[in-house]
Scaffold this active site. Structure first.
Site, PDB file in Angstrom:
ATOM      1  N   SER A  94       0.754  -1.172   0.199  1.00 57.54           N
ATOM      2  CA  SER A  94       0.043   0.014   0.121  1.00 57.54           C
ATOM      3  C   SER A  94       0.887   1.201   0.156  1.00 57.54           C
ATOM      4  CB  SER A  94      -0.865  -0.204   1.097  1.00 57.54           C
ATOM      5  OG  SER A  94      -1.623  -1.249   1.199  1.00 57.54           O
TER       6      SER A  94
HETATM    7  N1  SAH Z   1      -0.501  -5.263   3.943  1.00 57.93           N
HETATM    8  C1  SAH Z   1       0.287  -5.556   2.772  1.00 57.93           C
HETATM    9  C2  SAH Z   1      -0.189  -5.201   1.372  1.00 57.93           C
HETATM   10  C3  SAH Z   1      -1.535  -5.939   1.015  1.00 57.93           C
HETATM   11  S1  SAH Z   1      -2.230  -6.099  -0.643  1.00 57.93           S
HETATM   12  C4  SAH Z   1       1.619  -4.790   2.852  1.00 57.93           C
HETATM   13  O1  SAH Z   1       1.987  -4.312   3.857  1.00 57.93           O
HETATM   14  O2  SAH Z   1       2.489  -4.959   1.993  1.00 57.93           O
HETATM   15  C5  SAH Z   1      -3.450  -7.426   0.097  1.00 57.93           C
HETATM   16  C6  SAH Z   1      -3.085  -8.404   0.462  1.00 57.93           C
HETATM   17  O3  SAH Z   1      -4.073  -9.339   0.926  1.00 57.93           O
HETATM   18  C7  SAH Z   1      -2.481  -9.398  -0.923  1.00 57.93           C
HETATM   19  O4  SAH Z   1      -1.214 -10.082  -0.552  1.00 57.93           O
HETATM   20  C8  SAH Z   1      -3.719 -10.628  -1.056  1.00 57.93           C
HETATM   21  O5  SAH Z   1      -3.232 -11.688  -1.514  1.00 57.93           O
HETATM   22  C9  SAH Z   1      -4.053 -10.733   0.354  1.00 57.93           C
HETATM   23  N2  SAH Z   1      -5.536 -11.201   0.617  1.00 57.93           N
HETATM   24  C10 SAH Z   1      -6.406 -11.395  -0.199  1.00 57.93           C
HETATM   25  N3  SAH Z   1      -7.746 -11.991   0.253  1.00 57.93           N
HETATM   26  C11 SAH Z   1      -7.281 -12.363   1.366  1.00 57.93           C
HETATM   27  C12 SAH Z   1      -7.809 -13.416   2.228  1.00 57.93           C
HETATM   28  N4  SAH Z   1      -9.130 -13.757   2.308  1.00 57.93           N
HETATM   29  N5  SAH Z   1      -7.177 -13.692   3.387  1.00 57.93           N
HETATM   30  C13 SAH Z   1      -5.945 -13.418   3.525  1.00 57.93           C
HETATM   31  N6  SAH Z   1      -5.113 -12.203   2.675  1.00 57.93           N
HETATM   32  C14 SAH Z   1      -5.806 -12.060   1.544  1.00 57.93           C
END
Ligand code: SAH
Length: 242
Positions: free
Chosen positions: A92
């Site tokens: 993000s």
């Molecule tokens: N917080 C992260 C950025 C996240 S992007 C950072 O600091 O880099 C959102 C993430 O959520 C992605 O990696 C995606 O694979 C994950 N995601 C999507 N659906 C999900 C779910 N149901 N459970 C866990 N993770 C999930």
């Protein structure tokens, strides 16, 4: 005498080079903090505050974002922008990380949960502020990579797991605060269940194609839940079979 002299110079070079590199990025990180502060001022009418807490800004100034982005994007690590981290996912934007962290109102000793580990950057920021951080990632490769990275960086208070975060982490509940870093259509009921009375959930709600809004969910002492819509955002979708 001469070989010894060269050996010393050689050692000195290697001792200093990581330090010099570190100080380069320090300047970039300071610049990033200024941009985050400017964004905070510009969005004050949505959030109700024109600055993030000093503790959140200190964590943003400490965690080395360049250690969480792919090698070919290290030179862009301190831009106030989201960046691709592979598998169609993104780390993000720093302003969004600061905003969501600030909304969590994490105190020392708090037990917090993050859904969507991604690169592990947000988990590291939370780990600077909380007592313990639990983070769930659904894409195995990303989850394992983030786990190794966080371990290598010495974050002993972060535990990660690969799975569907929709169901939370019941064995580690209850949580003081929960952050979801992918957009969901609704607040997952298991997360509300795993939140302590007085706790908060920060979550983007909406679909990939319609406007998403960052929401602040609060669970009152009597167990009732209030939801406040903050500002329009853009996140990758929460996936999984739920
Ligand atoms: N917080 C992260 C950025 C996240 S992007 C950072 O600091 O880099 C959102 C993430 O959520 C992605 O990696 C995606 O694979 C994950 N995601 C999507 N659906 C999900 C779910 N149901 N459970 C866990 N993770 C999930």
């Amino acid at each position: 005498m001469k070989p010894l002299f060269f050996w010393n110079v050689f050692l000195l070079f290697f001792w200093w080079s990581p330090l010099l590199q570190g100080s380069d990025f320090d300047a970039e990180r300071q610049k990033m903090l200024k941009e985050v502060q400017i964004d905070a001022t510009e969005t004050a009418s949505y959030i109700g505050s024109s600055a993030f807490s000093p503790a959140v800004m200190a964590a943003m100034g400490k965690v080395e974002r360049h250690r969480f982005v792919p090698a070919d994007l290290v030179d862009q690590a301190y831009l106030n922008r989201p960046l691709p981290i592979g598998h169609g996912q993104t780390i993000s934007q720093p302003y969004i990380v600061a905003l969501m962290t600030d909304l969590m109102k994490v105190g020392a000793g708090d037990n917090v949960l993050e859904i969507g580990t991604g690169s592990g950057y947000q988990a590291a920021i939370l780990a600077e502020l909380a007592g313990s951080v639990y983070s769930i990632e659904i894409i195995e490769a990303l989850g394992k990579e983030a786990e190794n990275r966080l371990q290598l960086l010495g974050y002993r208070n972060v535990k990660t797991r690969v799975g569907d975060g929709y169901y939370g982490w019941p064995e580690a509940a209850p949580f003081d605060a929960i952050m979801v870093t992918a957009a969901a259509s609704h607040v997952p009921p298991p997360l509300i269940q795993q939140l302590k009375p007085g706790g908060r959930i920060v979550i983007p709600l909406g679909t990939q194609f319609l406007t998403q809004f960052l929401m602040l969910v609060e669970k009152k002492q009597d167990g009732s839940v209030t939801t406040r819509q903050l500002l329009p955002v853009r996140f990758v979708p929460l996936t999984g079979g739920h």
